[in-house]
Design a protein around this motif. Structure first.
Motif, PDB file in Angstrom:
ATOM      1  N   GLY A  72       2.402  12.587  -9.510  1.00  0.00           N
ATOM      2  CA  GLY A  72       1.707  13.868  -9.462  1.00  0.00           C
ATOM      3  C   GLY A  72       0.240  13.766  -9.141  1.00  0.00           C
ATOM      4  N   GLY A  73      -0.172  12.634  -8.591  1.00  0.00           N
ATOM      5  CA  GLY A  73      -1.585  12.438  -8.281  1.00  0.00           C
ATOM      6  C   GLY A  73      -2.083  13.323  -7.163  1.00  0.00           C
ATOM      7  N   PHE A  74      -1.197  13.745  -6.272  1.00  0.00           N
ATOM      8  CA  PHE A  74      -1.577  14.642  -5.184  1.00  0.00           C
ATOM      9  C   PHE A  74      -0.321  15.355  -4.679  1.00  0.00           C
ATOM     10  CE2 PHE A  74      -0.774  10.422  -3.538  1.00  0.00           C
ATOM     11  CZ  PHE A  74       0.130  10.643  -2.537  1.00  0.00           C
ATOM     12  N   ARG A  75      -0.523  16.335  -3.837  1.00  0.00           N
ATOM     13  CA  ARG A  75       0.581  17.118  -3.293  1.00  0.00           C
ATOM     14  C   ARG A  75       0.613  16.967  -1.779  1.00  0.00           C
ATOM     15  NH1 ARG A  75       0.212  23.096  -5.581  1.00  0.00           N
ATOM     16  NH2 ARG A  75       2.215  23.166  -4.491  1.00  0.00           N
ATOM     17  N   LEU A  76       1.794  17.128  -1.213  1.00  0.00           N
ATOM     18  CA  LEU A  76       1.945  17.069   0.240  1.00  0.00           C
ATOM     19  C   LEU A  76       1.387  18.337   0.870  1.00  0.00           C
ATOM     20  CD1 LEU A  76       5.591  15.717   0.640  1.00  0.00           C
ATOM     21  CD2 LEU A  76       3.458  14.443   0.738  1.00  0.00           C
ATOM     22  N   PRO A  77       0.942  18.253   2.103  1.00  0.00           N
ATOM     23  CA  PRO A  77       0.503  19.470   2.800  1.00  0.00           C
ATOM     24  C   PRO A  77       1.679  20.392   3.053  1.00  0.00           C
ATOM     25  CG  PRO A  77       0.618  17.628   4.323  1.00  0.00           C
ATOM     26  CD  PRO A  77       0.831  17.045   2.947  1.00  0.00           C
ATOM     27  N   ALA A  78       1.404  21.670   3.213  1.00  0.00           N
ATOM     28  CA  ALA A  78       2.467  22.642   3.474  1.00  0.00           C
ATOM     29  C   ALA A  78       3.138  22.342   4.788  1.00  0.00           C
ATOM     30  CB  ALA A  78       1.894  24.046   3.469  1.00  0.00           C
ATOM     31  N   SER A  79       4.482  22.448   4.809  1.00  0.00           N
ATOM     32  CA  SER A  79       5.231  22.219   6.042  1.00  0.00           C
ATOM     33  C   SER A  79       5.473  23.527   6.756  1.00  0.00           C
ATOM     34  CB  SER A  79       6.585  21.553   5.708  1.00  0.00           C
ATOM     35  OG  SER A  79       7.379  21.441   6.857  1.00  0.00           O
ATOM     36  N   ASN A  80       5.199  23.553   8.079  1.00  0.00           N
ATOM     37  CA  ASN A  80       5.421  24.773   8.852  1.00  0.00           C
ATOM     38  C   ASN A  80       6.907  25.024   9.051  1.00  0.00           C
ATOM     39  OD1 ASN A  80       2.689  25.154   9.162  1.00  0.00           O
ATOM     40  ND2 ASN A  80       2.578  23.867  10.998  1.00  0.00           N
ATOM     41  N   MET A  90       0.837  -1.201   0.000  1.00  0.00           N
ATOM     42  CA  MET A  90       0.000   0.000   0.000  1.00  0.00           C
ATOM     43  C   MET A  90       0.871   1.250   0.000  1.00  0.00           C
ATOM     44  SD  MET A  90      -2.888  -1.252   2.741  1.00  0.00           S
ATOM     45  CE  MET A  90      -3.655   0.366   2.803  1.00  0.00           C
ATOM     46  N   ARG A  91       1.944   1.224   0.778  1.00  0.00           N
ATOM     47  CA  ARG A  91       2.842   2.384   0.820  1.00  0.00           C
ATOM     48  C   ARG A  91       3.529   2.586  -0.520  1.00  0.00           C
ATOM     49  NH1 ARG A  91       5.821   1.925   6.766  1.00  0.00           N
ATOM     50  NH2 ARG A  91       4.104   2.828   7.966  1.00  0.00           N
ATOM     51  N   SER A  92       3.915   1.494  -1.177  1.00  0.00           N
ATOM     52  CA  SER A  92       4.572   1.597  -2.483  1.00  0.00           C
ATOM     53  C   SER A  92       3.633   2.221  -3.513  1.00  0.00           C
ATOM     54  CB  SER A  92       5.025   0.209  -2.954  1.00  0.00           C
ATOM     55  OG  SER A  92       5.969  -0.348  -2.066  1.00  0.00           O
ATOM     56  N   LYS A  93       2.365   1.802  -3.478  1.00  0.00           N
ATOM     57  CA  LYS A  93       1.382   2.374  -4.404  1.00  0.00           C
ATOM     58  C   LYS A  93       1.145   3.849  -4.090  1.00  0.00           C
ATOM     59  CE  LYS A  93      -1.051  -1.976  -5.322  1.00  0.00           C
ATOM     60  NZ  LYS A  93      -2.332  -2.714  -5.205  1.00  0.00           N
ATOM     61  N   TRP A  94       1.130   4.186  -2.810  1.00  0.00           N
ATOM     62  CA  TRP A  94       0.933   5.579  -2.393  1.00  0.00           C
ATOM     63  C   TRP A  94       2.070   6.449  -2.912  1.00  0.00           C
ATOM     64  CZ3 TRP A  94       3.334   9.384   0.430  1.00  0.00           C
ATOM     65  CH2 TRP A  94       2.526  10.418   0.919  1.00  0.00           C
ATOM     66  N   VAL A  95       3.315   5.965  -2.762  1.00  0.00           N
ATOM     67  CA  VAL A  95       4.483   6.722  -3.234  1.00  0.00           C
ATOM     68  C   VAL A  95       4.447   6.847  -4.756  1.00  0.00           C
ATOM     69  CG1 VAL A  95       6.991   6.681  -3.455  1.00  0.00           C
ATOM     70  CG2 VAL A  95       5.936   6.159  -1.264  1.00  0.00           C
ATOM     71  N   ALA A  96       4.083   5.769  -5.445  1.00  0.00           N
ATOM     72  CA  ALA A  96       4.017   5.818  -6.906  1.00  0.00           C
ATOM     73  C   ALA A  96       3.011   6.863  -7.372  1.00  0.00           C
ATOM     74  CB  ALA A  96       3.647   4.437  -7.451  1.00  0.00           C
ATOM     75  N   GLU A  97       1.848   6.918  -6.690  1.00  0.00           N
ATOM     76  CA  GLU A  97       0.837   7.919  -7.027  1.00  0.00           C
ATOM     77  C   GLU A  97       1.342   9.332  -6.743  1.00  0.00           C
ATOM     78  OE1 GLU A  97      -2.966   9.190  -8.388  1.00  0.00           O
ATOM     79  OE2 GLU A  97      -1.902   7.263  -8.512  1.00  0.00           O
ATOM     80  N   PHE A  98       2.073   9.474  -5.656  1.00  0.00           N
ATOM     81  CA  PHE A  98       2.634  10.779  -5.300  1.00  0.00           C
ATOM     82  C   PHE A  98       3.672  11.230  -6.332  1.00  0.00           C
ATOM     83  CE2 PHE A  98       6.344  12.692  -2.970  1.00  0.00           C
ATOM     84  CZ  PHE A  98       5.843  13.981  -2.926  1.00  0.00           C
ATOM     85  N   LEU A  99       4.573  10.326  -6.717  1.00  0.00           N
ATOM     86  CA  LEU A  99       5.601  10.669  -7.695  1.00  0.00           C
ATOM     87  C   LEU A  99       5.011  10.958  -9.069  1.00  0.00           C
ATOM     88  CD1 LEU A  99       8.358   8.051  -6.737  1.00  0.00           C
ATOM     89  CD2 LEU A  99       8.297  10.476  -6.162  1.00  0.00           C
TER      90      LEU A  99
END
Length: 260
Positions: free
Chosen positions: A252-260, A241-250
């Motif tokens: 461009g399927g979604f963006r990370l939240p802003a870091s403070n 599941m984590r591998s699929k999540w990273v693949a989707e992230f790479l």
């Protein structure tokens, strides 16, 4: 904490372990091995959990029942659709058979009925939610000998001598209390205290640490993904599941939240 320091911490001490899953059972067994009858370890169980000695029941591997792709069809999932929902419904009798078989085996090889530690939920519910564990070697031998003392309580309070469980007037004397209560430990620590001051300081400041987003990517280092590996029966699926999540992230399927 290193093994030597951990041993030094609990050796010759009256220890209470709160929890009844893998970490709690392992810590309690280690305390029993080190301190024996001289300083019995008390295990406070808030919710009774299924715990199996191994995955082989009467010569049959339980992994063939639960740790395969077919087993994913046994339970209902969010957004599963009509076909998958129908299949899970039709397989309800098989789900009951698998669960009853496993529960019968556990009851036959461990004295959970003797100590009133049979969970109120089915083994199927436990394994589909990951809320079960492998019993450490000789765990119930330590209980039989008196090196481990099992107590059941939903709530408890602290006192100078140690801890008082709900429904009890006499305290359990303790030098050390170990909370093996799983994830969201900071929230559970905060809930211990009525004082808002202690509740706010016990878990530390959120500004001192930056958690991994989804336990995978550090918001400040988005080029680095940590898939991770933990030795356990369900982590193969977690890693997938984590591998699929990273693949989707790479991709461009979604963006990370802003870091403070």
């Amino acid at each position: 904490m290193g093994t030597a320091k951990a041993t030094e911490l609990i050796k010759g001490k009256r220890v209470i372990v709160v929890g009844f899953e893998k970490s709690a059972l392992d810590i309690a067994a280690e305390c029993a091995l080190l301190n024996g009858l001289e300083y019995p370890c008390t295990v406070v169980c808030r919710t009774k959990r299924w715990s199996i000695p191994h995955f082989h029941a009467w010569g049959f591997s339980l992994a063939f029942l639960y740790l395969n792709r077919f087993s994913e069809l046994l339970f209902h999932k969010p957004g599963e659709g009509f076909i998958l929902s129908l299949i899970a419904t039709l397989l309800t009798p098989l789900r009951w058979i698998f669960s009853t078989f496993t529960e019968s085996y556990i009851k036959s090889v461990t004295p959970i009925e003797k100590y009133d530690m049979v969970p109120d939920h089915s083994f199927f519910q436990a394994i589909t939610s990951g809320l079960f564990s492998i019993t450490p070697p000789k765990f119930y031998d330590y209980v039989d000998k008196g090196c481990l003392i099992l107590k059941k309580a939903k709530t408890y309070t602290f006192c100078k001598q140690g801890m008082i469980l709900e429904g009890c007037n006499e305290p359990i004397e303790a030098d050390i209390v170990i909370f093996a209560t799983g994830f969201k430990g900071d929230k559970k620590l905060q809930d211990i205290f009525r004082s808002l001051l202690f509740s706010n300081i016990v878990a530390g400041s959120t500004s001192t640490t930056v958690p991994l987003y989804r336990e995978i990517v550090h918001p400040r280092i988005p080029q680095l993904a940590v898939i991770g590996y933990c030795e356990g029966i369900s982590n193969l699926y977690l890693s997938e599941m984590r591998s699929k999540w990273v693949a989707e992230f790479l991709d461009g399927g979604f963006r990370l939240p802003a870091s403070n």
